[in-house]
Design a protein around this motif. Structure first.
Motif, short mmCIF file in Angstrom:
data_model
loop_
_atom_site.label_atom_id
_atom_site.label_comp_id
_atom_site.label_asym_id
_atom_site.label_seq_id
_atom_site.Cartn_x
_atom_site.Cartn_y
_atom_site.Cartn_z
N LEU A 412 0.83 -1.20 0.00
CA LEU A 412 0.00 0.00 0.00
C LEU A 412 0.86 1.26 0.00
CD1 LEU A 412 -2.88 -0.87 2.52
CD2 LEU A 412 -3.13 -0.38 0.09
N GLU A 413 1.87 1.28 0.86
CA GLU A 413 2.74 2.45 0.94
C GLU A 413 3.58 2.59 -0.32
OE1 GLU A 413 4.95 2.16 4.54
OE2 GLU A 413 3.22 2.60 5.82
N GLU A 414 4.01 1.47 -0.91
CA GLU A 414 4.80 1.55 -2.13
C GLU A 414 3.98 2.13 -3.29
OE1 GLU A 414 6.18 -2.33 -2.94
OE2 GLU A 414 7.63 -2.38 -1.28
N ILE A 415 2.73 1.70 -3.42
CA ILE A 415 1.88 2.20 -4.51
C ILE A 415 1.67 3.71 -4.38
CG2 ILE A 415 -0.46 2.13 -5.45
CD1 ILE A 415 -0.52 -0.85 -4.81
N ALA A 416 1.41 4.17 -3.15
CA ALA A 416 1.16 5.60 -2.95
C ALA A 416 2.43 6.42 -3.12
CB ALA A 416 0.57 5.83 -1.56
N ALA A 417 3.57 5.90 -2.69
CA ALA A 417 4.83 6.65 -2.77
C ALA A 417 5.39 6.74 -4.18
CB ALA A 417 5.87 6.02 -1.83
N ALA A 418 4.85 5.99 -5.12
CA ALA A 418 5.39 5.97 -6.48
C ALA A 418 5.02 7.22 -7.28
CB ALA A 418 4.88 4.73 -7.22
N HIS A 419 4.16 8.10 -6.77
CA HIS A 419 3.74 9.29 -7.50
C HIS A 419 4.65 10.47 -7.18
CE1 HIS A 419 0.16 6.75 -7.69
NE2 HIS A 419 -0.24 7.48 -8.71
N ASP A 420 4.84 11.33 -8.15
CA ASP A 420 5.67 12.51 -7.97
C ASP A 420 5.00 13.48 -7.00
OD1 ASP A 420 7.44 11.48 -9.80
OD2 ASP A 420 6.51 12.52 -11.51
N GLY A 421 5.83 14.10 -6.18
CA GLY A 421 5.32 15.08 -5.24
C GLY A 421 4.86 14.50 -3.91
N VAL A 422 4.94 13.17 -3.74
CA VAL A 422 4.53 12.54 -2.48
C VAL A 422 5.71 12.57 -1.53
CG1 VAL A 422 3.75 10.43 -1.38
CG2 VAL A 422 2.83 11.09 -3.60
N SER A 423 5.51 13.12 -0.34
CA SER A 423 6.59 13.21 0.63
C SER A 423 6.56 12.07 1.65
CB SER A 423 6.52 14.55 1.36
OG SER A 423 5.27 14.71 2.02
N LYS A 424 5.35 11.73 2.17
CA LYS A 424 5.24 10.67 3.17
C LYS A 424 3.96 9.89 2.93
CE LYS A 424 7.62 13.29 6.81
NZ LYS A 424 7.49 13.87 8.16
N VAL A 425 3.98 8.61 3.31
CA VAL A 425 2.81 7.75 3.20
C VAL A 425 2.66 6.96 4.49
CG1 VAL A 425 1.69 5.90 1.92
CG2 VAL A 425 3.12 7.53 0.70
N PHE A 426 1.44 6.92 5.02
CA PHE A 426 1.18 6.19 6.25
C PHE A 426 -0.03 5.28 6.04
CE2 PHE A 426 2.89 10.34 7.48
CZ PHE A 426 4.03 9.95 8.16
N ALA A 427 0.15 3.96 6.25
CA ALA A 427 -0.96 3.01 6.24
C ALA A 427 -1.51 2.95 7.66
CB ALA A 427 -0.49 1.64 5.78
N MET A 428 -2.79 3.27 7.83
CA MET A 428 -3.39 3.41 9.16
C MET A 428 -4.61 2.52 9.30
SD MET A 428 -3.15 7.57 9.35
CE MET A 428 -3.51 7.59 11.10
N GLN A 429 -5.06 2.38 10.54
CA GLN A 429 -6.27 1.62 10.87
C GLN A 429 -6.24 0.21 10.27
OE1 GLN A 429 -9.79 3.80 9.92
NE2 GLN A 429 -9.24 5.59 11.10
#
Length: 484
Positions: A412-429
């Motif tokens: 989940l975090e890898e998919i979200a972090a693959a976009h330009d301009g993303v600084s941090k990703v947190f998988a929660m709950q």
């Protein structure tokens, strides 16, 4: 002679009396007539006086009405004069406006070098652009309001349905370890030169693993019904103590018949629990076999009954055919009973199975669309999807291995972090929400919406998970100034 004279005198007297009486009556009648004439003259005078009084009163009323009409006429004439003055003033103001507009048009033509037609076209374009902007703002506000109301109503319906559902938080899994009364029983199960264990595996189709685990053996098979049949067979053999190839075959036949009976009974109990009407016997049997199958630790048959309850309650809230939704929700995973025998997804297998056994087209469509392989086209299909998600995604319904859980969070975090301009990703709950922090100077509001949709699309395509995952993109801008 005297007598004759006397008779004539009597006649004369009688005649005289009669004349006197007639004259008296005539005089009395004349007097009465005169009195009547005098009374009639008096009454005529009174009538004349009354008529004169009424005439005077009517004349006075007419005079007053004439005065009021004259006053109203004067007022109307005054209003007409005032209106005429205002009309003249308005005409003068219009003439002034026309002169000003002509002057402005001439000034615009001089400054911009545009003709009146070109200027008019430019004004029309500006008005259209302004109207589009206002319409876009109104549409966005309407969509926001409708979405908020729809989300609130949906949460209320789903929460009410789940709250009214009484179900266990964890479901029992299929037993794969069989406890023995003693360690010496392992030798008897194996038999001389392994003939008993070979016969057991050949008859039941289940691998019997005898290892160093004290007082227990393991049953391994991909078919849960076959594994349950083998467990009952082994339980009967161990309790009886007589273990040999012929005895194994006899006990296995009885165990298989017993499991078939238990499957039919479980299917019938599920129909009663879900308040679903009659169904094809083969579907009832296959439904009962799901009693021995689990998905992420959740018993499949329990999941189907629970989905039927949730779907029926949501249908009641929305005024939809609750019986149809309960039937579709109860059968939506029926294909899992045959996935080890037939190739294809359990949704497609279940839809074909329901169609072959006479289920309605609405139920068939809800079954094949409950995992999104086919776009849902009916309200019942959407409610079946929602009931499946509520039952599988509620807290405590399913469990999974720690390694699988960790890998899913990392992906989940890898998919979200693959976009330009993303600084941090947190998988929660527990992986049910992903917070994506973006750089505000690189990603604007529109790009943030695009990132959220792309991440949700990739997650749905690449990962397998119960329930749903919310993707939240956070873009924060801070401006700091110091007053000295």
């Amino acid at each position: 002679m005297k007598i004759a004279v006397g008779a004539g005198s009597v006649a004369s007297l009688v005649l005289a009396g009669v004349l006197v009486a007639v004259l008296g009556a005539t005089w009395l009648m004349i007097r009465r007539l005169q009195a009547a004439q005098r009374r009639a003259a008096g009454e005529s005078e009174q009538a004349r006086e009354w008529a004169q009084a009424q005439t005077a009163q009517l004349r006075g009323e007419l005079d007053r009405r004439e005065e009021r009409l004259a006053e109203e006429l004067r007022r109307v004439r005054a209003l007409e004069e005032e209106t005429a003055g205002r009309a003249a003033e308005l005409a003068r103001e219009r003439a002034v406006v026309r002169e000003l507009e002509a002057g402005r048009r001439a000034a615009l033509e001089r400054v911009a070098g545009l003709s009146a037609e070109s200027a008019r076209a430019e004004l029309v374009r500006e008005a259209e652009a302004e109207a589009r902007r206002e319409a876009a703002v109104s549409v966005r506000e309407i969509e926001r309001t409708a979405k908020a109301e729809a989300d609130g109503r949906a949460r209320e319906i789903i929460a009410g349905a789940i709250q009214r559902l009484a179900s266990e938080q964890t479901a029992e899994t299929v037993v794969s370890v069989f406890r023995l009364p003693g360690e010496d029983m392992k030798g008897r199960i194996i038999g001389r030169e392994g003939r008993n264990i070979r016969a057991f595996e050949a008859v039941t189709g289940v691998n019997l693993i005898v290892d160093d685990t004290p007082e227990s053996v393991q049953l391994s098979c991909f078919d849960p019904v076959r594994r349950e049949t083998a467990r009952l067979t082994l339980e009967t053999l161990v309790a009886d103590g007589r273990i040999h190839p012929v005895r194994i075959e006899e006990v296995h036949e009885r165990s298989r018949a017993e499991v078939e009976r238990l499957c039919v009974r479980a299917g019938e109990d599920a129909l009663l629990a879900a308040r679903v009407g009659e169904m094809a016997p083969e579907l009832v049997r296959l439904l009962g076999t799901l009693r021995y199958r689990t998905s992420y630790g959740q018993n499949v048959l329990g999941h189907l009954v629970e989905s039927a309850h949730i779907g029926g309650m949501m249908a009641d809230e929305l005024g939809v055919d609750a019986a149809l939704v309960r039937r579709a929700a109860l059968l939506h995973d029926i294909g899992k009973a045959l996935t080890h025998e037939v190739e294809g997804s359990h949704a497609a297998i279940g839809a074909e199975l329901a169609r072959r056994h006479g289920e309605s087209s609405e139920v068939v469509h809800a079954i094949e669309a409950h995992h999104g392989e086919v776009d849902p086209k009916t309200v019942e299909a959407v409610l079946t999807q929602a009931a499946d998600a509520c039952s599988g995604g509620r807290p405590g319904a399913r469990r999974e291995a720690v390694e699988t859980y960790v890998r899913r969070l990392e992906r989940l975090e890898e998919i979200a972090a693959a976009h330009d301009g993303v600084s941090k990703v947190f998988a929660m709950q527990a992986g049910r929400e992903v917070r994506v922090m973006v750089q505000p100077e690189v990603v604007d509001d529109l790009r943030a919406q695009v990132i959220a949709r792309e991440v949700a699309k990739r997650v749905a395509q690449e990962l397998t998970y119960p329930g749903q995952i919310r993707i939240t993109v956070v873009r924060e801008s801070r401006v700091t100034a110091v007053a000295r």
